[in-house]
Motif scaffolding. Structure first.
Motif, short mmCIF file in Angstrom:
data_model
loop_
_atom_site.label_atom_id
_atom_site.label_comp_id
_atom_site.label_asym_id
_atom_site.label_seq_id
_atom_site.Cartn_x
_atom_site.Cartn_y
_atom_site.Cartn_z
N ALA A 55 -18.28 -12.22 35.08
CA ALA A 55 -19.68 -12.40 34.71
C ALA A 55 -19.87 -13.07 33.36
N LEU A 56 -18.88 -12.99 32.46
CA LEU A 56 -19.05 -13.53 31.11
C LEU A 56 -18.13 -14.72 30.81
N GLN A 57 -17.53 -15.29 31.84
CA GLN A 57 -16.65 -16.45 31.60
C GLN A 57 -17.46 -17.63 31.11
N SER A 58 -16.84 -18.44 30.25
CA SER A 58 -17.56 -19.56 29.65
C SER A 58 -16.64 -20.76 29.45
N PRO A 59 -17.08 -21.95 29.83
CA PRO A 59 -16.29 -23.15 29.56
C PRO A 59 -16.14 -23.42 28.07
N ARG A 60 -17.05 -22.91 27.27
CA ARG A 60 -16.94 -23.07 25.82
C ARG A 60 -15.71 -22.32 25.30
N ALA A 61 -15.44 -21.16 25.87
CA ALA A 61 -14.25 -20.40 25.49
C ALA A 61 -12.99 -21.13 25.95
N GLU A 62 -13.01 -21.66 27.14
CA GLU A 62 -11.85 -22.37 27.68
C GLU A 62 -11.49 -23.58 26.81
N ALA A 63 -12.50 -24.23 26.26
CA ALA A 63 -12.27 -25.42 25.44
C ALA A 63 -11.50 -25.12 24.16
N LEU A 64 -11.44 -23.85 23.76
CA LEU A 64 -10.73 -23.47 22.54
C LEU A 64 -9.22 -23.37 22.72
N ILE A 65 -8.77 -23.29 23.96
CA ILE A 65 -7.36 -23.00 24.24
C ILE A 65 -6.39 -23.95 23.55
N PRO A 185 -11.32 -20.58 11.20
CA PRO A 185 -11.42 -22.02 11.46
C PRO A 185 -12.51 -22.25 12.51
N VAL A 186 -13.52 -23.01 12.16
CA VAL A 186 -14.69 -23.17 13.03
C VAL A 186 -14.33 -23.80 14.37
N ASN A 187 -13.28 -24.60 14.42
CA ASN A 187 -12.89 -25.24 15.67
C ASN A 187 -12.08 -24.34 16.59
N THR A 188 -11.95 -23.05 16.22
CA THR A 188 -11.21 -22.11 17.07
C THR A 188 -12.06 -20.92 17.52
N VAL A 189 -13.36 -20.97 17.26
CA VAL A 189 -14.25 -19.88 17.70
C VAL A 189 -15.47 -20.45 18.40
#
Length: 222
Positions: A55-65, A185-189
């Motif tokens: 229910a809380l999955q997000s492509p924004r989170a995936e982009a951080l990998i 680091p802003v590019n990791t959150v």
């Protein structure tokens, strides 16, 4: 006295512009400038339930990998210790009164995503709340690693688990008059987009809130 809606929005827009500009101008730092013996790399909730399913999955989170994997591998080269928190709820979690059911213990949702898991080398700490600092396993880790005073904090969500952990950690050091660096680091959150929860707004306001609470924001760690 509270202002009216129009004045509130006008003033807020001006403030947001300044906050946005501040974040756009953040400096970068080099991992080589940190003392490995005093530094820990923290990964928060980069798990399937926030990245790829549920229910809380997000492509924004995936982009951080990719960036988190790069930093994790760099930390291995510098022999910097690593911690990974993973939401791991029981079915009775009161948190489900505020959020949809997610990351139940024993399910794939509570597992670290494959790319980060394959990099490995971290101490895994399951958590049953939004604030990993409160977990007994992390308290034990702190007691066993008293030389650590610099933390690189990455993961999701900026306005919830990341913010709570970073600020609690910083204030914990402050209570003992111990100097510390809690670096984000802003590019990791990042955070998620869902209804009224506007990802861009909540993300940037969480960054600002961390900055005024002593958290060191950087654009990236090279």
């Amino acid at each position: 006295m509270r202002t009216g809606k129009k004045d509130f929005i006008t003033k807020s827009v001006n403030a947001l512009e300044q906050i946005y500009d501040m974040i756009e101008k953040l400096p970068s730092i080099s991992l080589s400038d940190l003392n490995p013996e005093e530094t820990a790399f923290v990964i928060i909730d980069m798990i399937n339930g926030f990245v790829r399913e549920g229910a809380l999955q997000s492509p924004r989170a995936e982009a951080l990998i990719p960036e988190i994997v790069r930093l994790s591998e760099a930390c291995d080269k510098f022999k910097i210790g690593k911690i990974a928190f993973a939401d791991n709820h029981t079915g009775e979690s009161p948190e489900f009164g505020s959020y949809p059911v997610h990351c139940l213990r024993g399910t794939s949702e509570s597992e670290i995503v494959d790319e980060i898991r394959k990099t490995g080398g971290y101490t895994l700490i399951p958590k049953n709340s939004t604030n990993g600092f409160l977990e007994e396993e992390f308290q034990k880790w702190l007691r066993q690693n008293k030389e650590i005073n610099t933390f690189i904090v990455t993961g999701v969500c900026t306005d919830i688990c990341v913010q709570q952990f970073a600020i609690t950690l910083k204030t914990w050091f402050n209570t003992m008059n111990r100097k510390s660096r809690v670096i984000v680091p802003v590019n990791t959150v990042d955070t998620y987009e869902l209804g009224l929860h506007d990802a861009e707004l909540t993300h940037i306001m969480a960054l600002y809130n961390m900055s005024i609470n002593g958290i060191e924001l950087v654009s990236e760690i090279k």
